[in-house]
Write an enzyme that holds these catalytic residues in place. Structure first.
Site, PDB file in Angstrom:
ATOM      1  N   LYS A 171       2.738   8.044  -1.065  1.00 43.56           N
ATOM      2  CA  LYS A 171       3.841   8.378  -1.977  1.00 43.56           C
ATOM      3  C   LYS A 171       3.455   8.004  -3.406  1.00 43.56           C
ATOM      4  O   LYS A 171       3.336   6.834  -3.745  1.00 43.56           O
ATOM      5  CB  LYS A 171       5.093   7.583  -1.605  1.00 43.56           C
ATOM      6  CG  LYS A 171       6.304   8.005  -2.431  1.00 43.56           C
ATOM      7  CD  LYS A 171       7.406   6.957  -2.435  1.00 43.56           C
ATOM      8  CE  LYS A 171       7.278   5.964  -3.559  1.00 43.56           C
ATOM      9  NZ  LYS A 171       7.414   6.532  -4.904  1.00 43.56           N
ATOM     10  N   SER A 223       4.547  -3.079  -9.719  1.00 41.76           N
ATOM     11  CA  SER A 223       5.003  -4.285 -10.413  1.00 41.76           C
ATOM     12  C   SER A 223       5.230  -5.439  -9.440  1.00 41.76           C
ATOM     13  O   SER A 223       5.464  -5.238  -8.241  1.00 41.76           O
ATOM     14  CB  SER A 223       6.292  -3.979 -11.157  1.00 41.76           C
ATOM     15  OG  SER A 223       7.306  -3.656 -10.230  1.00 41.76           O
ATOM     16  N   THR A 224       5.200  -6.638  -9.976  1.00 40.15           N
ATOM     17  CA  THR A 224       5.445  -7.830  -9.159  1.00 40.15           C
ATOM     18  C   THR A 224       6.862  -7.803  -8.601  1.00 40.15           C
ATOM     19  O   THR A 224       7.090  -8.182  -7.443  1.00 40.15           O
ATOM     20  CB  THR A 224       5.185  -9.094 -10.007  1.00 40.15           C
ATOM     21  OG1 THR A 224       3.785  -9.110 -10.316  1.00 40.15           O
ATOM     22  CG2 THR A 224       5.534 -10.369  -9.270  1.00 40.15           C
ATOM     23  N   ALA A 225       7.826  -7.327  -9.393  1.00 39.82           N
ATOM     24  CA  ALA A 225       9.213  -7.285  -8.926  1.00 39.82           C
ATOM     25  C   ALA A 225       9.327  -6.414  -7.675  1.00 39.82           C
ATOM     26  O   ALA A 225       9.951  -6.809  -6.675  1.00 39.82           O
ATOM     27  CB  ALA A 225      10.112  -6.747 -10.034  1.00 39.82           C
ATOM     28  N   GLU A 244      -1.093  -5.090  -4.895  1.00 39.61           N
ATOM     29  CA  GLU A 244      -1.803  -5.216  -6.177  1.00 39.61           C
ATOM     30  C   GLU A 244      -0.752  -5.124  -7.263  1.00 39.61           C
ATOM     31  O   GLU A 244      -0.203  -4.044  -7.501  1.00 39.61           O
ATOM     32  CB  GLU A 244      -2.839  -4.094  -6.331  1.00 39.61           C
ATOM     33  CG  GLU A 244      -3.978  -4.144  -5.326  1.00 39.61           C
ATOM     34  CD  GLU A 244      -4.945  -5.298  -5.547  1.00 39.61           C
ATOM     35  OE1 GLU A 244      -4.769  -6.054  -6.527  1.00 39.61           O
ATOM     36  OE2 GLU A 244      -5.853  -5.462  -4.734  1.00 39.61           O
ATOM     37  N   CYS A 278      -3.096  -2.665 -15.555  1.00 39.37           N
ATOM     38  CA  CYS A 278      -2.752  -3.980 -14.985  1.00 39.37           C
ATOM     39  C   CYS A 278      -3.690  -5.056 -15.520  1.00 39.37           C
ATOM     40  O   CYS A 278      -3.266  -6.192 -15.719  1.00 39.37           O
ATOM     41  CB  CYS A 278      -2.792  -3.916 -13.470  1.00 39.37           C
ATOM     42  SG  CYS A 278      -4.314  -3.238 -12.809  1.00 39.37           S
ATOM     43  N   GLU A 375       4.594  -9.270 -19.347  1.00 38.09           N
ATOM     44  CA  GLU A 375       3.576  -8.218 -19.285  1.00 38.09           C
ATOM     45  C   GLU A 375       4.116  -7.030 -20.088  1.00 38.09           C
ATOM     46  O   GLU A 375       5.033  -6.336 -19.633  1.00 38.09           O
ATOM     47  CB  GLU A 375       3.349  -7.805 -17.822  1.00 38.09           C
ATOM     48  CG  GLU A 375       2.300  -6.735 -17.688  1.00 38.09           C
ATOM     49  CD  GLU A 375       2.187  -6.145 -16.278  1.00 38.09           C
ATOM     50  OE1 GLU A 375       3.206  -6.030 -15.585  1.00 38.09           O
ATOM     51  OE2 GLU A 375       1.066  -5.785 -15.904  1.00 38.09           O
TER      52      GLU A 375
HETATM   53  P1  NAD Z   1       6.836  -0.017  -9.886  1.00 37.96           P
HETATM   54  O1  NAD Z   1       6.755  -1.249  -9.071  1.00 37.96           O
HETATM   55  O2  NAD Z   1       8.071   0.264 -10.631  1.00 37.96           O
HETATM   56  O3  NAD Z   1       6.578   1.277  -8.987  1.00 37.96           O
HETATM   57  C1  NAD Z   1       5.412   1.445  -8.213  1.00 37.96           C
HETATM   58  C2  NAD Z   1       5.712   2.313  -7.020  1.00 37.96           C
HETATM   59  O4  NAD Z   1       6.643   1.640  -6.179  1.00 37.96           O
HETATM   60  C3  NAD Z   1       6.324   3.664  -7.344  1.00 37.96           C
HETATM   61  O5  NAD Z   1       5.734   4.623  -6.487  1.00 37.96           O
HETATM   62  C4  NAD Z   1       7.794   3.458  -7.013  1.00 37.96           C
HETATM   63  O6  NAD Z   1       8.473   4.641  -6.671  1.00 37.96           O
HETATM   64  C5  NAD Z   1       7.710   2.527  -5.824  1.00 37.96           C
HETATM   65  N1  NAD Z   1       8.910   1.710  -5.581  1.00 37.96           N
HETATM   66  C6  NAD Z   1       9.844   1.299  -6.471  1.00 37.96           C
HETATM   67  N2  NAD Z   1      10.768   0.521  -5.860  1.00 37.96           N
HETATM   68  C7  NAD Z   1      10.392   0.424  -4.562  1.00 37.96           C
HETATM   69  C8  NAD Z   1      10.916  -0.274  -3.431  1.00 37.96           C
HETATM   70  N3  NAD Z   1      12.011  -1.030  -3.519  1.00 37.96           N
HETATM   71  N4  NAD Z   1      10.261  -0.182  -2.260  1.00 37.96           N
HETATM   72  C9  NAD Z   1       9.127   0.542  -2.166  1.00 37.96           C
HETATM   73  N5  NAD Z   1       8.580   1.232  -3.188  1.00 37.96           N
HETATM   74  C10 NAD Z   1       9.206   1.172  -4.383  1.00 37.96           C
HETATM   75  O7  NAD Z   1       5.552  -0.097 -10.832  1.00 37.96           O
HETATM   76  P2  NAD Z   1       5.142   0.902 -12.007  1.00 37.96           P
HETATM   77  O8  NAD Z   1       6.082   0.656 -13.130  1.00 37.96           O
HETATM   78  O9  NAD Z   1       4.947   2.259 -11.458  1.00 37.96           O
HETATM   79  O10 NAD Z   1       3.700   0.351 -12.387  1.00 37.96           O
HETATM   80  C11 NAD Z   1       3.491  -0.620 -13.349  1.00 37.96           C
HETATM   81  C12 NAD Z   1       3.157  -1.959 -12.723  1.00 37.96           C
HETATM   82  O11 NAD Z   1       2.079  -1.821 -11.818  1.00 37.96           O
HETATM   83  C13 NAD Z   1       2.707  -2.988 -13.731  1.00 37.96           C
HETATM   84  O12 NAD Z   1       3.318  -4.230 -13.467  1.00 37.96           O
HETATM   85  C14 NAD Z   1       1.210  -3.098 -13.497  1.00 37.96           C
HETATM   86  O13 NAD Z   1       0.640  -4.297 -13.904  1.00 37.96           O
HETATM   87  C15 NAD Z   1       1.130  -2.858 -12.036  1.00 37.96           C
HETATM   88  N6  NAD Z   1      -0.209  -2.395 -11.649  1.00 37.96           N
HETATM   89  C16 NAD Z   1      -1.010  -3.223 -10.927  1.00 37.96           C
HETATM   90  C17 NAD Z   1      -2.286  -2.847 -10.583  1.00 37.96           C
HETATM   91  C18 NAD Z   1      -3.181  -3.757  -9.785  1.00 37.96           C
HETATM   92  O14 NAD Z   1      -4.161  -3.283  -9.249  1.00 37.96           O
HETATM   93  N7  NAD Z   1      -2.879  -5.029  -9.666  1.00 37.96           N
HETATM   94  C19 NAD Z   1      -2.751  -1.590 -10.973  1.00 37.96           C
HETATM   95  C20 NAD Z   1      -1.917  -0.757 -11.703  1.00 37.96           C
HETATM   96  C21 NAD Z   1      -0.639  -1.169 -12.027  1.00 37.96           C
END
Ligand code: NAD
Length: 476
Positions: A171, A223-225, A244, A278, A375
């Protein structure tokens, strides 16, 4: 195949559309560029059932056969590289060089992960008794990806999941689904039906995945959240998880560096992909002896970086990918202004169209200010002054995150001593953002759980299984 229209999901090796759709928006123009299928519960269930049906035959294929097909996925991306690059820029916003890097990386990852295998380990082989540990696939994997590197991060999941013998439901982020949907379309008729299923939808779809009893593992980047929520809801059937997550990476610059050369490296370290990375350098700790000179060199070089529509020639950095993130950055900048921080460059957002944030550099804000502790995930970089090495190590580690870090010094041994004390999954010395399919990547603390890439990452798509055989026992 037309990359620029007709976006459909891939389930059981065939195209699937949905009654409901949502808009994909080009962040440089705010124009709607596609209608994206919005999977409902029935479509989701079909995707999981398809992956489940495909699993027995796929998992029983020899490693070599699976490797060959995963390598072929790299060929498919390469054959369509120009279309992928253009579509990636349109949906994500990144400029051409960044899109080339991502698509080239996706090809390389498919081919290199396809060279990996987990050999059985014969722990004991004595007269009449053997103890053998091997790795077995898990079943159906759920892959959930973010919007900053949509295709590359999808490949980071698909390639090892499939090589290890799993099937997958993938997804993409609702903000950047297009390249991933087209990738799914390309694989139809190449992979056996059901091995790779690509479905699009909102966050709710991600939640269904994390709760689904038939999905055995979630591999998540985001994201961490969200990572915390996934960890909680994946506990229902004790899913394996690889998370990640976010980072707030420090870069530490020692006083012995070549200021001009390092300034250039640091600008890209911080602002690549408009800092929606990230592992972007997000806190720049500079030794006081060179602080003023390096700050000046950074500003001077940053002025040469062109921000604009990634489709235009000569543009280095594109817009922020979506309105939500754009608003977050506006809020962060407003907070810095309210608190009287000194802007060495940028900080002023022009009226649209497009979610553009200029390259922004802030002069030594307080360590507890939001622009330092949060961040940013956008091109807003705080420069921070330090004198004492012990102090900078403490400040670098004073965060809930532990993704990566970098140290810049002419004295590599001294830098290595510092690196050993930094709490992060990767510490680069005098280079940054060099990734490899064969090098482990993962976060410490709240930057994640588990590893991607390398044989350690591959092993996360498997269970360990030990068979003890006794041929001499009295029962026989
Ligand atoms: P996000 O957590 O908002 O969304 C990521 C994915 O999770 C999306 O596909 C979203 O639809 C899905 N999602 C959202 N809520 C969900 C839930 N409750 N259950 C399951 N899936 C859910 O993150 P983002 O805003 O798309 O990405 C930015 C973040 O990603 C930043 O914090 C960045 O640092 C992190 N990131 C980390 C890495 C790494 O390798 N550590 C790489 C890239 C980005």
């Amino acid at each position: 195949m037309d990359f620029f229209s007709d976006y459909t999901m891939t389930i059981e090796g065939a195209g699937v559309s949905s009654a409901k759709t949502f808009d994909a928006v080009n962040p440089a123009t705010e124009a709607v560029i596609a209608a994206v299928p919005d999977a409902d519960r029935a479509i989701f269930d079909r995707a999981v059932a398809s992956a489940k049906r495909a699993f027995p035959a796929w998992s029983e294929k020899p490693w070599r056969a699976r490797q060959d097909l995963v390598s072929k996925l790299g060929d498919l991306i390469e054959q369509n590289a120009e279309d992928f690059i253009r579509l990636l820029t349109m949906e994500q916003g990144k400029a051409r060089a960044g899109a080339e890097w991502e698509i080239g990386g996706s090809v390389a990852w498919c081919r290199e992960i396809a060279k990996q295998a987990l050999e059985p380990d014969m722990v004991e082989n004595t007269d009449g008794r053997t103890v053998e540990t091997s790795r077995t696939p898990l079943g159906v994997v759920g892959g959930i990806t973010p919007w900053n590197f949509p295709l590359l991060l999808a490949v980071w999941k698909v390639a090892p999941a499939l090589v290890a013998g799993n099937t997958i439901v993938l997804k993409p982020s609702p903000f950047t689904p297009l390249c991933t949907l087209k990738f799914g379309e390309l694989t139809r008729g190449v992979l056996p039906a059901g091995v790779l299923n690509v479905i699009s939808g909102g966050n709710e779809l991600g939640e269904w995945m994390t709760r689904c009893e038939d999905i055995r593992k979630i591999s998540f980047t985001g994201s961490t959240a969200t990572g915390r929520k996934i960890m909680a809801s994946a506990s229902g059937n004790l899913k394996r998880i690889t998370l990640e997550l976010g980072g707030n990476d420090p870069a530490i610059v020692m006083p012995d560096v070549d200021v001009q050369a390092t300034a250039k490296e640091l600008i890209w370290a911080a602002f690549q992909n408009s800092a929606q990375f990230c592992v972007a350098a997000k806190r720049l700790y500079i030794h006081e002896d060179i602080y003023d000179a390096l700050a000046e060199a950074l500003v001077e070089y940053a002025r040469t970086v062109k921000v604009g529509d990634g489709l235009q020639q000569g543009v280095d950095l594109g817009p922020i990918q979506n309105a939500m993130q754009f608003e977050k950055l506006k809020d962060l900048l407003a907070d810095s202004k309210k608190n009287g921080h000194r802007f060495l460059l940028g900080g002023q957002i022009e009226d649209g169209p497009g979610y553009f944030v200029p390259v922004t550099i802030i002069d030594n804000p307080p360590e507890d200010s939001r622009v330092v502790t949060e961040e940013a995930f956008g091109p807003v970089l705080p420069l921070l002054k330090f004198r004492d090495t012990e102090d900078v190590i403490r400040r670098a580690n004073d965060t809930e995150y532990g993704l990566a870090a970098s140290i810049w010094s002419a004295d590599a041994d001294r830098a290595r001593n510092i690196a050993q004390r930094i709490e992060a999954g990767t510490v680069w010395i005098n280079e940054i953002h060099t990734f490899s399919p064969h090098v482990a990547f993962g976060g410490h603390k709240q930057s994640g759980i588990g590893i991607e890439n390398s044989l350690h990452g591959l092993a996360e798509y498997t269970n360990s299984k030990t068979i003890v055989t006794n041929r001499m026992a009295p029962v026989s």
